[in-house]
Design an enzyme around this catalytic site. Structure first.
Site, PDB file in Angstrom:
ATOM      1  CG  ASP A   1      -2.195   0.841   0.986  1.00 37.28           C
ATOM      2  OD1 ASP A   1      -2.245   1.579  -0.030  1.00 37.28           O
ATOM      3  OD2 ASP A   1      -3.107   0.819   1.836  1.00 37.28           O
TER       4      ASP A   1
ATOM      5  CG  ASP B   1      -6.171   5.101  -3.069  1.00 32.14           C
ATOM      6  OD1 ASP B   1      -5.018   4.824  -2.681  1.00 32.14           O
ATOM      7  OD2 ASP B   1      -7.182   4.672  -2.491  1.00 32.14           O
TER       8      ASP B   1
ATOM      9  CB  ALA C   1     -12.895   5.176   1.174  1.00 35.59           C
TER      10      ALA C   1
ATOM     11  CB  CYS D   1     -12.598 -22.357  17.368  1.00 36.94           C
ATOM     12  SG  CYS D   1     -11.219 -22.405  16.223  1.00 36.94           S
TER      13      CYS D   1
ATOM     14  CB  CYS E   1      -7.791 -23.341  15.296  1.00 37.91           C
ATOM     15  SG  CYS E   1      -7.442 -22.249  16.700  1.00 37.91           S
TER      16      CYS E   1
ATOM     17  CB  CYS F   1      -9.643 -23.225  20.002  1.00 40.49           C
ATOM     18  SG  CYS F   1      -9.643 -21.480  19.575  1.00 40.49           S
TER      19      CYS F   1
HETATM   20  N1  GUN Z   1      -6.558   0.855   3.131  1.00 40.76           N
HETATM   21  C1  GUN Z   1      -7.847   0.875   3.549  1.00 40.76           C
HETATM   22  N2  GUN Z   1      -8.619   1.627   2.719  1.00 40.76           N
HETATM   23  C2  GUN Z   1      -7.789   2.101   1.760  1.00 40.76           C
HETATM   24  C3  GUN Z   1      -8.006   2.922   0.606  1.00 40.76           C
HETATM   25  O1  GUN Z   1      -9.110   3.387   0.310  1.00 40.76           O
HETATM   26  N3  GUN Z   1      -6.902   3.171  -0.176  1.00 40.76           N
HETATM   27  C4  GUN Z   1      -5.661   2.674   0.136  1.00 40.76           C
HETATM   28  N4  GUN Z   1      -4.633   2.946  -0.688  1.00 40.76           N
HETATM   29  N5  GUN Z   1      -5.433   1.902   1.214  1.00 40.76           N
HETATM   30  C5  GUN Z   1      -6.487   1.622   2.007  1.00 40.76           C
HETATM   31 ZN    ZN Z   2      -9.455 -21.365  17.375  1.00 39.69          ZN
END
Ligand code: GUN
Ligand code: ZN
Length: 484
Positions: A93, A128, A196, A279, A281, A284
């Protein structure tokens, strides 16, 4: 664009896909979760994410690495894969999330894209603008224009080696999300995150989240891979997959563990409230809740459980797609939390869109609640009725052995489908498992099927022989239909 992604089995808008990630030399099977790795604090090492949990791809934040005095030079020297010691694909990201949280960041789109290329990211992300849900339309529109310029600039960074994602923004305005999806698909970029949505999920606004995804998908079309940015709670994976999302990024497994929260497919529990673990796993199975609470590695154990449950749900979803039972799974998840029910109802309000990729035949349709009446299969059946040719007269009866005195053609009538011609009665979806004690919605939908048959075949004399249909369903029938 989409030679890198191939969708194979479908159910609704959900699919099992293969995403080829060239630089990492791997193919990732979707739907899947990309665990979020924080380069500074990581209780579960990335190699263990691959080897113990089966993670084929993870996501980390290039902006954090870029701003880190400790790690920046190391990652530039060693590359991201060596630094993290992860054998699969790595998406990065860009700092947009920090931009949304703090209002500014200290890199440009080009700088951070270049950095992502230098450190060997497999899937880079431009900067973005994540416009929040409650923004004014004008703000959402002008921020989207900026996002679109950034995507166009990002296309220059795309190469044989590095894929680039194209986030779709537009707040809660469907026409903006749709336009954003269409534009993003036109950039030639590779992976399409719906952005978003974190504020919507934090506030349990799953209905709106699904509307946002549906609008974005409408612009993107069914072909490209879609990532739901910031979605990491296993309770909503099935819903989001059915809406056509292929990738999730989960920080939830770690963040929730930090304050003692235990994820389940029905919601979140506090460790301190649990007497038993629901659970099996390894965590757990080997510990009681008290033991985990008093352990000196509570956070690690909780993170591990959270990951096991998340990957387990992904496998269950993939199997449901293969078996044609994804909507039944979504339906059962919708019974875990009222906000999920909103999400499921929103999903069904887009039945038309789901129907386009929904397979014509699956295993038996299970009618489980009034929501089932709104499934895409019912819509398709009603459409199909419109195209059938009919004799001069037809008797629609609950039971086709009903009235042998009648010489006309006899069809069964079965809520929620309505009229079912004999040749379709043993085929999907008309051969559904339906409870004896039906809800009003099933009858009303059945009546709509009868009404639509009548309105598209005005020359056919239709007689309806049913018992026990509620007034609200009978009221839907046109006058021209005789009832016995
Ligand atoms: N991580 C969570 N939401 C967003 C987003 O809208 N854009 C980016 N780039 N990272 C995110
Ligand atoms: Zn578990």
């Amino acid at each position: 664009m989409s030679e890198i992604f191939e969708a194979r089995d479908w159910d609704g808008a959900g699919r099992i896909g293969r995403l080829s990630v060239p630089r990492a030399g791997v193919t990732v099977e979707t739907p899947t979760i990309m665990p979020v790795v924080n380069p500074h604090i990581q209780t579960i090492p990335p190699r263990a994410l691959a080897e113990r949990f089966g993670a084929e791809i993870l996501i980390t934040n290039s902006y954090i690495l870029h701003g880190s005095e400790d790690l920046r030079e190391d990652v530039l020297d060693q590359g991201l894969h060596d630094l993290l010691d992860f054998p699969g694909a790595i998406m990065t990201d860009s700092g947009s999330f920090q931009l949304a949280e703090y209002g500014e960041i200290d890199v440009t789109n080009e700088e951070i894209l270049n950095f992502q290329r230098e450190i060997g990211s497999d899937i880079a992300t431009p900067v973005d603008i994540p416009t929040p849900p409650d923004a004014e339309r004008e703000t959402a529109k002008s921020e989207l224009e900026t996002t679109q310029e950034r995507l166009e600039a990002a296309a220059e960074f795309r190469s044989e080696e590095m894929l680039v994602s194209a986030p779709v923004q537009g707040s809660v305005y469907p026409e903006l999300r749709e336009a954003a999806g269409e534009h993003a698909a036109g950039t030639g970029l590779d992976v399409f995150p719906v952005g978003a949505v974190v504020p919507l999920m934090n506030e349990y606004r799953y209905g709106e989240m699904i509307d946002v995804v549906a609008a974005a998908k409408c612009g993107l079309g069914p072909a490209p891979p879609v990532h739901l940015f910031g979605a990491g709670h296993p309770m909503m994976f099935a819903l989001a997959v059915a809406a056509g999302c292929d990738l999730f990024d989960s920080a939830a497994y770690a963040i929730y563990a930090r304050d003692g929260r235990y994820l389940t497919v029905r919601g979140t529990e506090h460790l301190s409230d649990l007497d038993y673990f629901p659970c099996s796993c390894p965590v757990c199975a080997e510990h009681t809740p008290k033991e985990v609470e008093n352990h000196d590695e509570t956070e690690r154990l909780l993170s591990e459980h959270n990951l096991y449950i998340s990957f387990g749900e992904i496998r269950r979803i993939k199997q449901a797609i293969r078996s044609g039972t994804l909507l039944e799974l979504v339906e059962s998840r919708a019974r875990g939390h009222p906000a999920m029910l909103d999400g499921y109802r929103a999903l069904l309000s887009h039945a038309e869109q789901l129907e386009r990729t929904d397979p014509a035949s699956k295993s038996t349709f299970f009618y489980l609640s009034g929501e089932s009446a709104h499934r895409p299969e019912v819509l398709r059946h009603h459409r199909r009725l419109e195209r059938l040719s009919l004799p001069e007269s037809v008797l629609l009866a609950t039971n086709s052995t009903h009235s042998s005195v009648h010489t006309e053609e006899i069809w069964t009538v079965r809520p929620p489908f309505g009229p079912i011609p004999p040749e379709l009665s043993e085929t999907y979806p008309a051969n559904a498992e339906i409870p004896d004690r039906l809800d009003t919605e099933a009858y009303e939908m059945g009546a709509r099927g009868v009404a639509s048959l009548a309105s598209t075949h005005p020359d056919c004399e239709i007689t309806l022989a049913v018992e026990g249909w509620p007034e609200s369903a009978l009221a839907i029938l046109p006058e021209s239909i005789a009832r016995i």
